[in-house]
Design a protein around this motif. Structure first.
Motif, short mmCIF file in Angstrom:
data_model
loop_
_atom_site.label_atom_id
_atom_site.label_comp_id
_atom_site.label_asym_id
_atom_site.label_seq_id
_atom_site.Cartn_x
_atom_site.Cartn_y
_atom_site.Cartn_z
N LEU A 121 67.58 -1.47 62.28
CA LEU A 121 68.92 -1.98 62.04
C LEU A 121 69.81 -0.93 61.38
O LEU A 121 70.98 -0.77 61.76
CB LEU A 121 68.86 -3.24 61.17
N VAL A 122 69.28 -0.19 60.42
CA VAL A 122 70.04 0.88 59.76
C VAL A 122 70.44 1.94 60.77
O VAL A 122 71.61 2.35 60.86
CB VAL A 122 69.23 1.51 58.60
N ASN A 123 69.47 2.40 61.57
CA ASN A 123 69.74 3.47 62.52
C ASN A 123 70.70 3.02 63.63
O ASN A 123 71.58 3.78 64.04
CB ASN A 123 68.43 3.99 63.14
N GLY A 124 70.54 1.79 64.09
CA GLY A 124 71.45 1.27 65.11
C GLY A 124 72.86 1.13 64.58
O GLY A 124 73.83 1.50 65.26
N SER A 125 72.99 0.63 63.37
CA SER A 125 74.32 0.50 62.75
C SER A 125 74.95 1.87 62.54
O SER A 125 76.15 2.05 62.77
CB SER A 125 74.21 -0.25 61.42
#
Length: 195
Positions: free
Chosen positions: A123-127
């Motif tokens: 989620l962090v990397n996608g955001s």
């Protein structure tokens, strides 16, 4: 005719995305996924080692598709105002009841942050990839303003993510209405030449 490995795996991912967008991660059991996909339990473990690894793969696939769609919206962003179609699409999509699984990040972020470090990092990397694309689009307008572009891209994403969450909580489009107005203001200011 038997489904191929890729077809069955993709089918499971599609079902997982649909169910998790509707109910979250914890509320969706493996048996529910398998029943809806009409796939035996043994076959599931042929593709995925655990429900967590499956959900993490669902998230990664979601971001891949989202970023490709984002590229289409930003392809012709020749001015800062050219970013507005992306945010207008966000407004239209998130203002509805999770149409096309648009609210997956909103739905899962708080839930999985403490449950799974792998899912949290996805989620962090996608955001961050979304923020990077916004920053790149802003820099195409004023390449000498890299720190400001990075800040504005972060502010825009945080504004829209927060507005999406509040829209879901309040069951009202007002937070998205305000986000749209604020975005137009920020992008208009970005467009003005700096002296």
């Amino acid at each position: 005719m038997k489904k191929s490995f890729i077809d069955t795996r993709q089918h499971l991912l599609d079902i997982g995305l649909e169910l998790m967008a509707r109910s979250g991660f914890s509320a969706v059991g493996l048996s529910q996924i398998l029943a809806k996909a009409n796939v035996p339990k043994g076959s599931f473990y042929h593709y995925f080692t655990s429900k967590e690894q499956f959900a993490n793969t669902v998230l990664a696939a979601y971001f891949d598709a989202y970023l490709q769609e984002m590229d289409q919206h930003l392809a012709h962003a020749n001015t800062p105002q050219g970013l507005m179609p992306y945010f207008e699409h966000w407004y239209d999509s998130y203002g509805q009841e999770c149409q096309q699984q648009r609210c997956l990040v909103v739905k899962l972020s708080a839930e999985v942050a403490d449950l799974s470090d792998d899912m949290r990092l996805t989620l962090v990397n996608g955001s961050q990839a979304i923020i990077d694309k916004l920053e790149h689009a802003l820099l195409a307008q004023q390449a000498d303003l890299q720190p400001q572009a990075m800040r504005l891209a972060n502010h825009l994403y945080q504004l829209w993510l927060g507005a999406s969450l509040l829209t879901k909580l309040q069951r009202s489009k007002q937070p998205l209405d305000l986000a749209l107005i604020q975005t137009q203001q920020w992008l208009s200011q970005w467009q003005r030449p700096c002296h």
